[in-house]
Write a protein that holds these residues in place. Structure first.
Motif, short mmCIF file in Angstrom:
data_model
loop_
_atom_site.label_atom_id
_atom_site.label_comp_id
_atom_site.label_asym_id
_atom_site.label_seq_id
_atom_site.Cartn_x
_atom_site.Cartn_y
_atom_site.Cartn_z
N PRO A 318 35.87 12.40 54.71
CA PRO A 318 36.39 10.73 55.24
C PRO A 318 37.84 11.10 56.08
CG PRO A 318 35.75 11.21 53.38
CD PRO A 318 35.23 12.33 53.18
N GLY A 319 38.04 10.26 56.96
CA GLY A 319 39.47 10.17 57.20
C GLY A 319 40.82 9.83 56.88
N ILE A 320 41.68 9.62 57.00
CA ILE A 320 42.52 8.90 56.32
C ILE A 320 43.42 7.68 57.09
CG2 ILE A 320 45.32 9.34 55.36
CD1 ILE A 320 42.61 11.66 54.61
N LYS A 321 43.07 6.98 56.50
CA LYS A 321 43.80 5.67 56.58
C LYS A 321 45.29 4.89 56.62
CE LYS A 321 41.83 1.72 55.72
NZ LYS A 321 41.41 1.06 56.94
N GLY A 322 45.67 5.98 55.18
CA GLY A 322 47.34 5.46 54.96
C GLY A 322 48.03 6.16 54.51
N ALA A 323 48.74 6.09 53.55
CA ALA A 323 48.96 6.61 52.24
C ALA A 323 49.10 5.05 51.46
CB ALA A 323 50.36 6.93 51.93
N ASP A 324 48.90 5.56 50.44
CA ASP A 324 48.57 4.19 49.06
C ASP A 324 49.94 4.21 48.17
OD1 ASP A 324 47.47 2.14 47.89
OD2 ASP A 324 46.21 3.79 46.63
N THR A 325 49.82 2.92 47.26
CA THR A 325 51.08 2.59 46.12
C THR A 325 50.12 3.26 45.10
OG1 THR A 325 51.54 0.78 47.51
CG2 THR A 325 52.78 0.98 45.44
N VAL A 326 50.80 3.89 44.48
CA VAL A 326 50.38 4.27 43.28
C VAL A 326 50.64 3.34 41.61
CG1 VAL A 326 50.60 5.90 41.16
CG2 VAL A 326 51.41 6.70 43.86
N ILE A 327 49.66 2.54 41.30
CA ILE A 327 49.96 1.40 40.53
C ILE A 327 49.05 2.00 38.80
CG2 ILE A 327 49.58 -0.96 40.42
CD1 ILE A 327 49.70 -0.89 43.29
N PRO A 328 50.15 1.49 37.67
CA PRO A 328 49.32 1.36 36.33
C PRO A 328 47.76 1.41 36.71
CG PRO A 328 51.24 2.18 36.71
CD PRO A 328 51.39 0.65 38.43
N PRO A 436 52.88 12.20 43.92
CA PRO A 436 52.35 11.13 43.81
C PRO A 436 53.21 11.68 46.31
CG PRO A 436 54.93 10.28 43.29
CD PRO A 436 54.05 11.53 42.86
N MET A 437 52.35 10.33 46.63
CA MET A 437 52.38 10.79 48.34
C MET A 437 53.69 10.18 49.14
SD MET A 437 50.40 12.18 50.47
CE MET A 437 50.92 12.55 51.87
N GLY A 438 54.47 8.86 48.38
CA GLY A 438 55.15 8.54 49.23
C GLY A 438 56.91 9.41 48.95
N LYS A 439 56.88 9.49 47.30
CA LYS A 439 58.13 10.48 47.27
C LYS A 439 57.47 11.96 47.61
CE LYS A 439 60.47 11.94 42.94
NZ LYS A 439 60.47 11.67 41.38
N ALA A 440 56.40 12.66 47.36
CA ALA A 440 56.41 14.20 48.49
C ALA A 440 56.85 14.17 49.76
CB ALA A 440 54.97 14.38 48.49
N MET A 441 56.52 13.41 50.43
CA MET A 441 56.90 13.24 51.87
C MET A 441 58.26 12.95 52.12
SD MET A 441 54.02 10.88 53.37
CE MET A 441 54.51 11.15 55.43
N ASP A 442 59.16 11.95 50.58
CA ASP A 442 60.49 12.06 50.94
C ASP A 442 61.16 12.97 50.75
OD1 ASP A 442 60.78 9.17 51.66
OD2 ASP A 442 60.69 8.61 49.79
N THR A 443 60.90 14.19 49.88
CA THR A 443 61.16 15.20 49.21
C THR A 443 61.27 16.39 50.66
OG1 THR A 443 60.72 14.35 47.46
CG2 THR A 443 61.08 16.91 48.08
N LEU A 444 59.87 16.26 51.57
CA LEU A 444 59.77 17.62 52.08
C LEU A 444 60.56 16.97 54.15
CD1 LEU A 444 55.66 18.11 51.10
CD2 LEU A 444 58.16 19.24 51.06
N GLY A 445 60.80 15.70 53.93
CA GLY A 445 61.27 15.38 55.01
C GLY A 445 60.50 15.03 56.21
N ALA A 446 58.98 14.75 55.57
CA ALA A 446 57.80 14.71 56.31
C ALA A 446 58.21 12.83 56.87
CB ALA A 446 56.93 14.95 55.37
N ARG A 447 57.97 12.89 58.25
CA ARG A 447 58.65 11.72 58.93
C ARG A 447 56.47 10.67 58.50
NH1 ARG A 447 60.00 13.10 65.00
NH2 ARG A 447 58.17 12.60 65.88
N GLY A 448 55.78 10.87 58.69
CA GLY A 448 55.09 10.77 58.70
C GLY A 448 53.46 11.02 58.42
N LEU A 449 52.77 10.37 58.28
CA LEU A 449 50.96 10.99 57.69
C LEU A 449 50.54 10.62 58.74
CD1 LEU A 449 48.74 11.69 55.55
CD2 LEU A 449 48.36 9.15 55.32
N VAL A 450 49.26 12.26 59.04
CA VAL A 450 48.66 11.68 60.50
C VAL A 450 47.10 10.61 59.97
CG1 VAL A 450 46.55 12.61 61.45
CG2 VAL A 450 49.25 14.21 60.75
N ILE A 451 47.12 9.86 60.83
CA ILE A 451 45.94 9.18 59.77
C ILE A 451 44.92 8.88 60.73
CG2 ILE A 451 45.48 6.41 59.91
CD1 ILE A 451 47.71 7.49 58.04
N THR A 452 43.71 9.55 60.69
CA THR A 452 41.87 9.34 61.00
C THR A 452 41.37 8.92 61.17
OG1 THR A 452 41.56 10.91 59.83
CG2 THR A 452 43.29 11.75 61.45
N GLY A 453 41.44 7.26 60.48
CA GLY A 453 40.20 6.34 60.43
C GLY A 453 41.00 4.90 59.94
#
Length: 453
Positions: A318-328, A436-453
């Motif tokens: 499966p391709g990646i649509k984006g980063a998701d919000t983590v919700i209980p 979680p994706m958002g915090k992980a990207m912030d910590t790593l200094g990543a400015r985007g996620l590769v979107i393929t779908g």
């Protein structure tokens, strides 16, 4: 000025702040029938859509306006979304929720603590010697340590897990099931749910040389990591210079270490690694194979029939649509190099702090659990693997929303691992911890996620 949402390739990703809000309790609307246990059921999709939309309304507030926020949860039994808020909610929030059509579908309830207070309590409780636990006014667990802590989803206090192996037998019986108590932190006491449990462990394999297991990575031992690690590749992100990098777990890969794939051929080098959040990313400097923005899905690695998830240079899924919000109380799937695709599990707590056995304190994780009768979600060798929300399709089709990467597991046994014959001592569990994706990207200094779908 509030930090803007990071730029994405063909899509946007939500930041790591999970804050949602909605209507008063008296304004709740009835939901249509349907099972919330089915990922693609109308009720499940409607609840998730409401929660994500409400998150966006909170994200639009200033930091000062968000000070009362405590927590957000989807309530599958009541079939609504609940937001817990300390004090008066901002008028601007109510107007925005009405504008988004959420005014009669999301409940706002009062909470005794805001998020800042709960997070401070969690971080203090996890530090050795700083938390004193009481049940029924009696101090317990004097010889033990808190191995996990997180804010409660209703904002009423925190939950703590103490190391069951260090408890006297009498106290072990008291905490065999979750009990209500308090945590004293200096001069402050906070309501707490106290449970005895195993010490969580990171989900890597050390000092092992398994056969080709699909998407697993191997990091050789160095002076900073005495044993070699076998782990899993995560999601492809864009670093600050605009280059593609692959995420994994920091306990697998320290900065500067070499990374190789299944056959042992060198692939690249770890560019950034943050142990406090347990995330890392590496490059492909030793190969011409480009990173591919897909998630490997399918059955577990099996030494008997040689089944694999994907190879070094060919990746389908499966391709990646984006980063998701983590919700209980929403759902998540896991793809581990050795366990294959597993799920779905339920997100049952966020902003968790862990004292890992043989590693260190890690904060900001979330906990994903699956009914143990349904099997494990991940195991040793799956660290760094992608966790996601699946949208339609079978194992090799559909799309996914990136939620995070595997950090560790809680409890579990060797018997729970799928197709475990190749190494019978590998441990798997239905309870896992995820960065979680958002915090992980912030910590790593990543400015985007590769979107393929």
């Amino acid at each position: 000025m509030r930090r803007a949402l990071r730029m994405m390739i063909n899509a946007c990703v939500a930041t790591s702040l999970v804050v949602l809000a909605g209507a008063t309790e008296s304004q709740a609307a009835d939901r249509p029938g349907g099972s919330v246990d089915v990922p693609d059921s109308p009720i499940t999709l409607a609840l998730r859509a409401d929660a994500v939309a409400a998150y966006q309304a909170i994200e639009a507030l200033s930091a000062a306006e968000r000070t009362g926020y405590s927590s957000l949860m989807v309530d599958p039994e009541a079939r609504d979304v609940k937001i817990y808020w300390k004090g008066q909610r901002p008028d601007r929030l109510a107007r925005d929720l009405q504008r988004r059509g959420l005014g009669n579908r999301v409940l706002i309830k009062q909470a005794p603590f805001n998020r800042t207070e709960l997070l401070a309590a969690v971080k203090q409780a996890i530090r050795p010697g700083e938390a004193t636990l009481f049940v029924g006014g009696r101090r317990i667990a004097e010889t033990s340590r808190v191995v996990a802590a997180n804010p409660d989803n209703d904002g009423a206090g925190i939950s703590v897990t103490v190391d069951e192996a260090a408890l006297p037998e009498t106290e072990r019986r008291i905490t065999a099931a979750s009990v209500d108590g308090t945590v004293r932190l200096g001069a402050t006491e906070i309501p707490a749910t106290i449970t005895a449990g195993p010490v969580p462990v990171t989900a890597d394999l050390r000092g092992d040389t398994p056969r080709r297991g699909g998407a697993f990575i191997r990091v050789p031992g160095t002076t900073s990591t005495t044993n070699a690690a076998t782990c899993t590749a995560g999601f492809v992100v864009i670093n600050s210079a605009g280059a593609r990098r692959m995420m994994t777990a920091a306990h697998c890969a320290r900065k500067g270490q070499q990374v190789s794939y299944s056959g042992g051929s060198r692939f690249g080098q770890v560019e950034t690694s943050n142990s406090g959040t347990d995330v890392a990313m590496y490059d492909n400097s030793a190969t011409t194979n480009a990173f591919q923005g897909v998630v490997a899905t399918g059955g577990a690695y099996n030494n008997t029939n040689g089944q694999t998830l994907y190879t070094d240079d060919v990746a389908t899924g499966p391709g990646i649509k984006g980063a998701d919000t983590v919700i209980p109380n929403t759902l998540g799937w896991v793809s581990g190099a050795l366990s294959g695709e597993q799920g779905y599990g339920t997100i049952n707590s966020v902003d968790v702090c862990i004292n890992y056995s043989g590693w260190q304190e890690v904060c900001g994780l979330y906990r994903l659990r699956q009914d143990a009768k349904l099997g494990p979600l991940a195991g040793e060798g799956d660290s760094g693997g992608p966790v996601f929300w699946r949208v339609g399709g079978g194992t090799s089709s559909g799309k996914v929303w990136a939620q995070g990467v595997v950090s560790g597991i809680e409890g579990g046994t060797t018997g729970e691992c799928p197709n475990n014959g190749w190494r019978g001592t590998r441990k798997c569990s239905a309870f896992i911890y995820v960065a979680p994706m958002g915090k992980a990207m912030d910590t790593l200094g990543a400015r985007g996620l590769v979107i393929t779908g």
